[in-house]
Design a protein around this motif. Structure first.
Motif, mmCIF file in Angstrom:
data_model
loop_
_atom_site.group_PDB
_atom_site.id
_atom_site.type_symbol
_atom_site.label_atom_id
_atom_site.label_comp_id
_atom_site.label_asym_id
_atom_site.label_seq_id
_atom_site.Cartn_x
_atom_site.Cartn_y
_atom_site.Cartn_z
ATOM 1 N N ALA A 357 0.800 -1.212 -0.022
ATOM 2 C CA ALA A 357 0.097 0.136 -0.099
ATOM 3 C C ALA A 357 0.887 1.426 -0.051
ATOM 4 O O ALA A 357 0.527 2.362 -0.953
ATOM 5 C CB ALA A 357 -0.857 -0.053 1.240
ATOM 6 N N THR A 358 1.974 1.125 0.959
ATOM 7 C CA THR A 358 2.862 2.409 0.848
ATOM 8 C C THR A 358 3.539 2.634 -0.788
ATOM 9 O O THR A 358 3.381 3.742 -1.026
ATOM 10 C CB THR A 358 3.809 2.199 1.888
ATOM 11 O OG1 THR A 358 3.235 2.062 3.098
ATOM 12 C CG2 THR A 358 4.812 3.340 1.912
ATOM 13 N N TYR A 359 4.021 1.474 -1.470
ATOM 14 C CA TYR A 359 4.274 1.606 -2.357
ATOM 15 C C TYR A 359 3.483 2.249 -3.473
ATOM 16 O O TYR A 359 3.756 3.250 -4.291
ATOM 17 C CB TYR A 359 4.782 0.451 -3.005
ATOM 18 C CG TYR A 359 5.451 0.228 -4.549
ATOM 19 C CD1 TYR A 359 6.845 0.647 -4.659
ATOM 20 C CD2 TYR A 359 4.371 -0.035 -5.540
ATOM 21 C CE1 TYR A 359 7.222 0.643 -6.114
ATOM 22 C CE2 TYR A 359 5.097 0.252 -6.952
ATOM 23 C CZ TYR A 359 6.425 0.415 -7.011
ATOM 24 O OH TYR A 359 6.875 0.381 -8.321
ATOM 25 N N LEU A 360 2.237 1.862 -3.442
ATOM 26 C CA LEU A 360 1.443 2.494 -4.325
ATOM 27 C C LEU A 360 0.810 3.972 -4.153
ATOM 28 O O LEU A 360 0.531 4.686 -4.834
ATOM 29 C CB LEU A 360 -0.127 1.565 -4.259
ATOM 30 C CG LEU A 360 -0.115 0.240 -4.860
ATOM 31 C CD1 LEU A 360 -1.324 -0.760 -4.481
ATOM 32 C CD2 LEU A 360 0.343 0.013 -6.310
ATOM 33 N N ILE A 361 1.013 4.072 -2.602
ATOM 34 C CA ILE A 361 0.722 5.541 -2.554
ATOM 35 C C ILE A 361 1.668 6.484 -2.978
ATOM 36 O O ILE A 361 1.706 7.464 -3.498
ATOM 37 C CB ILE A 361 0.479 5.919 -0.891
ATOM 38 C CG1 ILE A 361 -0.810 4.897 -0.469
ATOM 39 C CG2 ILE A 361 0.539 7.126 -0.438
ATOM 40 C CD1 ILE A 361 -0.867 4.923 1.041
ATOM 41 N N ALA A 362 3.014 5.890 -2.874
ATOM 42 C CA ALA A 362 4.091 6.891 -3.350
ATOM 43 C C ALA A 362 3.960 6.861 -4.993
ATOM 44 O O ALA A 362 4.661 7.886 -5.656
ATOM 45 C CB ALA A 362 5.528 5.811 -3.093
#
Length: 490
Positions: A357-362
């Motif tokens: 999720a953090t990767y997709l948000i970035a």
């Protein structure tokens, strides 16, 4: 601590370079160390409170904490994440501060006025006053958005550690004092009030500025456009790890809810240590890499390292859950052990899901994160009802595991593939840690099958973990740690 990234408080060019490997590694080291120390501190607090507060009283507080967690995800609204990933963050600060304060204040009012209804929904009228007390730290969340984001984007993990540690000390002291004078579950809420208040104060002191409010309609539209899907994803995400509390509360008793809440806390150790250590570094690090191809390669490198830590912690908890619960919290909490094992497996997957999720948000893909969370929640509700009905607290834990493996992991893999993550290599990165854990699993089975004294079991399990996993994996860990933050193919 010397920071190699540009000072976020200083005026200058809006573009920032990609973080250098030493900066990322230093931030990751600080983040990991702080999370371990704070986790040990929280563990000590939990042990103390378990000796003072009964399971049914903790169940009452769990109701208030559940409500606070879900609504708190709305209060943050993805505003901090937006500031971390933006090059032009400075012009966003007044509008973000205003929006955060308004949202958190409004949600605090909802908690105060809606407390009787909320407590009744959980079948716990005694939670009404505790829910209202938790409205105070809710109101403070919005004031924390700007300074927390400034500290995170500059990777000032040493400063964040000092702030969180100070907050933990004050919160613990307040909680223990209020519990000893007989306030019961309200003591936990008042401790949270004291800790959150100190956190906000120290954050503003650390960034050397005070709240500045304003409203720019262009910034407001941009913040809402980015934050609304993320807020939805956060609400659904917290609902995912809270819906079980509601179902357990409605189908069992406050005492059973207290046992389950403790089990979830214990089983969340992999998430607390591995997941949170990386999350605060991953968002700014991923955001500043030049394109999705570079981010995808970095994602593969990080995932194996994270899985190696979270999976072995989960493996240990699966085998020694009864001993951990009884030694640390006492015999009256022994009923929580049944749920710890499946929830520990779920906890290991939560770390990977949080990283995804953090990767997709970035990458700016907040809508995709929201879609996964909604699908997750829709699948979890019937699975959780069936799990609790058929298997009690353990059934609730296994419901989480089944949905995680069958629904959530495939959904994230689809979106990671679309975001230029080489999915096959992403999964292969877990191979070495997983295979390395097999001898340890056999040893833990033998230990728990042949030894009886809980302290002896825990000592033997720790020794097995060191000899059969940590030492053989040490060279692999060093190589992966050196690769973190380096823009090179895996």
């Amino acid at each position: 601590m010397a920071i190699e990234l540009p000072d976020p408080l200083a005026p200058g060019p809006t573009a920032e370079p990609a973080p250098r490997a030493p900066t990322v590694r230093r931030g990751l080291a600080w983040s990991t160390a702080s999370n371990i120390v704070l986790r040990v501190g929280n563990l000590a607090v939990g042990i103390i409170m378990a000796r003072i507060i009964a399971p049914e009283e903790f169940g009452v507080f769990a109701v208030a904490l559940t409500v606070w967690s879900v609504l708190g995800s709305v209060a943050e609204f993805g505003l901090g994440a937006d500031l971390v990933r933006r090059d032009d963050y400075e012009r966003h600060l007044p509008t973000v501060a205003t929006l955060g304060a308004v949202l958190s204040g409004s949600l605090a009012l909802v908690m105060v006025l809606g407390a009787p209804t909320i407590a009744g929904l959980f079948g716990s009228p005694a939670a009404t006053g505790v829910v209202q007390l938790m409205a105070i730290p809710m109101a403070l969340i919005g004031l924390s958005v700007v300074p927390a984001a400034l500290l995170q984007r500059s990777m000032r993990q040493g400063t964040l550690f000092a702030i969180d540690g100070s907050s933990l000390v004050v919160s613990t002291a307040a909680t223990v004092v209020f519990a000893l004078v007989g306030l019961g579950p309200a003591a936990l809420a008042l401790g949270r009030v004291a800790g959150q208040g100190l956190t906000v104060l120290l954050q503003y002191i650390a960034v050397r500025r005070w709240p500045v409010f304003g409203l720019d309609r262009t910034v407001l539209r941009e913040a809402v456009g980015f934050g609304l899907p993320l807020a939805l994803a956060n609400v659904v995400g917290w609902s995912i790890i809270s819906i079980d509390n509601l179902i357990v509360a409605r189908t069992t008793s406050p005492e059973e809810l207290g046992l389950y809440a403790l089990a979830f806390n214990v089983a969340s150790w992999p998430m607390s240590v591995a997941g949170q250590s990386v999350r605060v570094i991953a968002l700014p690090a991923f955001s500043r890499l030049p394109d999705d191809a570079h981010r995808g390669r970095a994602m593969v490198r990080v995932s194996g390292l994270i899985w190696s830590v979270s999976a072995v912690m989960a493996l240990g908890l699966v085998f020694v859950a009864p001993q951990v619960v009884t030694v640390l919290y006492g015999e009256r909490w022994a009923g929580a052990a049944a749920a710890v094992a499946p929830l520990a497996v779920f906890g290991a997957f939560r770390v990977i899901f949080d990283l995804a999720a953090t990767y997709l948000i970035a990458c700016g893909h907040t809508r995709q994160v929201a879609v996964v969370q909604v699908v997750w929640l829709v699948a979890l509700v019937p699975a959780m009802i069936a799990g609790v009905t058929l298997g009690g607290l353990a059934g609730a834990g296994w419901a989480h595991v089944v949905v995680a493996v069958v629904v959530v992991l495939p959904a994230y893999l689809v979106y990671l593939h679309r975001a230029r993550v080489p999915v096959a290599r992403f999964l292969r990165a877990w191979t070495v840690p997983t295979l390395a854990g097999l001898p340890l699993a056999v040893a833990l089975w033998v230990i728990t099958s042949t030894l009886t004294l809980p302290l002896v079991v825990l000592g033997a399990a720790a020794g097995a973990g060191l000899l059969l996993y940590a030492l053989p994996m040490s060279r692999w860990w060093i190589g992966r740690a050196r690769a973190v933050g380096v823009d090179a193919p895996v």
